[in-house]
Design a protein around this motif. Structure first.
Motif, PDB file in Angstrom:
ATOM      1  N   GLN A 135     -11.723  79.153  -1.359  1.00 51.21           N
ATOM      2  CA  GLN A 135     -13.108  79.739  -2.478  1.00 51.21           C
ATOM      3  C   GLN A 135     -12.819  78.634  -3.581  1.00 51.21           C
ATOM      4  OE1 GLN A 135     -15.918  81.808  -2.787  1.00 51.21           O
ATOM      5  NE2 GLN A 135     -15.078  83.145  -0.850  1.00 51.21           N
ATOM      6  N   MET A 136     -14.243  78.215  -4.093  1.00 45.33           N
ATOM      7  CA  MET A 136     -14.116  77.335  -5.081  1.00 45.33           C
ATOM      8  C   MET A 136     -15.188  78.280  -6.152  1.00 45.33           C
ATOM      9  SD  MET A 136     -16.279  73.638  -5.004  1.00 45.33           S
ATOM     10  CE  MET A 136     -14.772  72.542  -5.040  1.00 45.33           C
ATOM     11  N   GLN A 137     -14.736  77.355  -7.410  1.00 43.42           N
ATOM     12  CA  GLN A 137     -14.875  77.721  -8.740  1.00 43.42           C
ATOM     13  C   GLN A 137     -15.937  76.424  -9.374  1.00 43.42           C
ATOM     14  OE1 GLN A 137     -11.669  79.470  -7.291  1.00 43.42           O
ATOM     15  NE2 GLN A 137     -13.126  80.274  -7.136  1.00 43.42           N
ATOM     16  N   LEU A 138     -16.808  76.834  -9.886  1.00 46.13           N
ATOM     17  CA  LEU A 138     -17.442  75.466 -10.686  1.00 46.13           C
ATOM     18  C   LEU A 138     -17.784  76.818 -11.922  1.00 46.13           C
ATOM     19  CD1 LEU A 138     -19.592  74.574  -7.819  1.00 46.13           C
ATOM     20  CD2 LEU A 138     -17.216  73.809  -8.229  1.00 46.13           C
ATOM     21  N   SER A 139     -16.986  75.374 -12.719  1.00 47.78           N
ATOM     22  CA  SER A 139     -17.891  76.659 -13.845  1.00 47.78           C
ATOM     23  C   SER A 139     -17.985  74.613 -15.123  1.00 47.78           C
ATOM     24  CB  SER A 139     -16.407  76.662 -14.895  1.00 47.78           C
ATOM     25  OG  SER A 139     -16.573  76.928 -16.320  1.00 47.78           O
ATOM     26  N   GLU A 140     -19.759  74.830 -15.363  1.00 45.63           N
ATOM     27  CA  GLU A 140     -20.310  73.785 -15.994  1.00 45.63           C
ATOM     28  C   GLU A 140     -19.993  74.512 -17.682  1.00 45.63           C
ATOM     29  OE1 GLU A 140     -23.074  76.199 -13.548  1.00 45.63           O
ATOM     30  OE2 GLU A 140     -21.561  76.211 -14.098  1.00 45.63           O
ATOM     31  N   SER A 141     -20.235  73.100 -18.664  1.00 49.50           N
ATOM     32  CA  SER A 141     -20.403  73.376 -20.243  1.00 49.50           C
ATOM     33  C   SER A 141     -20.965  72.200 -20.611  1.00 49.50           C
ATOM     34  CB  SER A 141     -18.498  72.921 -20.694  1.00 49.50           C
ATOM     35  OG  SER A 141     -18.519  72.155 -19.608  1.00 49.50           O
ATOM     36  N   GLY A 142     -21.665  71.919 -22.065  1.00 54.29           N
ATOM     37  CA  GLY A 142     -21.836  71.119 -22.495  1.00 54.29           C
ATOM     38  C   GLY A 142     -23.754  70.605 -22.602  1.00 54.29           C
ATOM     39  N   GLY A 143     -23.697  72.242 -22.062  1.00 50.37           N
ATOM     40  CA  GLY A 143     -25.472  72.506 -22.638  1.00 50.37           C
ATOM     41  C   GLY A 143     -25.671  72.995 -23.988  1.00 50.37           C
ATOM     42  N   GLY A 144     -26.227  72.490 -24.325  1.00 50.79           N
ATOM     43  CA  GLY A 144     -26.679  72.941 -26.170  1.00 50.79           C
ATOM     44  C   GLY A 144     -28.599  72.693 -26.207  1.00 50.79           C
ATOM     45  N   LEU A 145     -28.528  72.820 -27.610  1.00 48.20           N
ATOM     46  CA  LEU A 145     -30.351  72.523 -28.430  1.00 48.20           C
ATOM     47  C   LEU A 145     -29.582  71.009 -28.736  1.00 48.20           C
ATOM     48  CD1 LEU A 145     -32.802  72.990 -28.832  1.00 48.20           C
ATOM     49  CD2 LEU A 145     -31.670  74.014 -31.521  1.00 48.20           C
ATOM     50  N   VAL A 146     -30.710  70.037 -28.087  1.00 49.69           N
ATOM     51  CA  VAL A 146     -31.224  68.908 -28.382  1.00 49.69           C
ATOM     52  C   VAL A 146     -32.609  68.443 -28.710  1.00 49.69           C
ATOM     53  CG1 VAL A 146     -31.290  68.163 -25.800  1.00 49.69           C
ATOM     54  CG2 VAL A 146     -30.290  66.165 -27.818  1.00 49.69           C
ATOM     55  N   GLN A 147     -33.011  67.663 -29.135  1.00 53.77           N
ATOM     56  CA  GLN A 147     -34.180  66.659 -29.711  1.00 53.77           C
ATOM     57  C   GLN A 147     -34.685  66.196 -28.964  1.00 53.77           C
ATOM     58  OE1 GLN A 147     -34.847  65.348 -33.645  1.00 53.77           O
ATOM     59  NE2 GLN A 147     -34.384  67.140 -34.810  1.00 53.77           N
ATOM     60  N   THR A 148     -36.209  65.991 -28.807  1.00 52.84           N
ATOM     61  CA  THR A 148     -36.680  64.920 -27.273  1.00 52.84           C
ATOM     62  C   THR A 148     -36.019  63.406 -27.678  1.00 52.84           C
ATOM     63  OG1 THR A 148     -39.053  66.376 -27.891  1.00 52.84           O
ATOM     64  CG2 THR A 148     -38.939  64.115 -27.095  1.00 52.84           C
ATOM     65  N   GLY A 149     -35.431  62.876 -27.023  1.00 54.57           N
ATOM     66  CA  GLY A 149     -35.102  61.668 -27.109  1.00 54.57           C
ATOM     67  C   GLY A 149     -33.527  61.638 -27.088  1.00 54.57           C
ATOM     68  N   GLY A 150     -33.339  62.933 -27.140  1.00 58.44           N
ATOM     69  CA  GLY A 150     -31.525  62.793 -27.546  1.00 58.44           C
ATOM     70  C   GLY A 150     -31.175  62.956 -25.562  1.00 58.44           C
TER      71      GLY A 150
END
Length: 124
Positions: free
Chosen positions: A1-16
């Motif tokens: 089995q492989m586990q995947l974990s995402e990070s780095g999302g968030g709130l950003v303004q248009t163009g960011g």
């Protein structure tokens, strides 16, 4: 089995910009092609971008229009997605996925493992 974990999302303004990471564990990622998908509220999950086992080949959805870059660090078992010039329509949960083998794929059923996703919100 492989586990995947995402990070780095968030709130950003248009163009960011945002840089998503996906850390894999349980299996070495060189055996897998990897990709990013996203799902906006009320919409189906859609393909964003994929990368071959050692990064030589990529597949990109048309709507990316050169704004996103996928990369991988096999030594660190990590996949990245650099997103620039973000638009409100990029708002979605972004998922990391992996697929055994060397063929790039653009549809969800072709992928074997999935992360839980990270929320990206682009304000106008």
């Amino acid at each position: 089995q492989m586990q995947l974990s995402e990070s780095g999302g968030g709130l950003v303004q248009t163009g960011g910009s945002l840089r998503l990471s996906c850390e894999a564990s349980g299996r070495p990622i060189p055996n897998y092609t990897m990709g990013w998908f996203r799902q906006a509220p009320g919409k189906e999950r859609e393909f964003v971008i994929a990368i071959s086992n050692f990064g030589h080949r990529k597949e990109v959805a048309d709507f990316v229009e050169g704004r996103f870059t996928i990369s991988r660090d096999n030594a660190k078992n990590t996949l990245f997605l650099q997103m620039d010039s973000l638009k409100p329509e990029d708002t979605a949960v972004y998922y990391c996925a992996s697929k055994v083998g060397t063929r790039l794929a653009t549809t969800s059923p072709e992928y074997d493992y999935w992360g839980r996703g990270t929320q990206v919100t682009v304000s106008s």
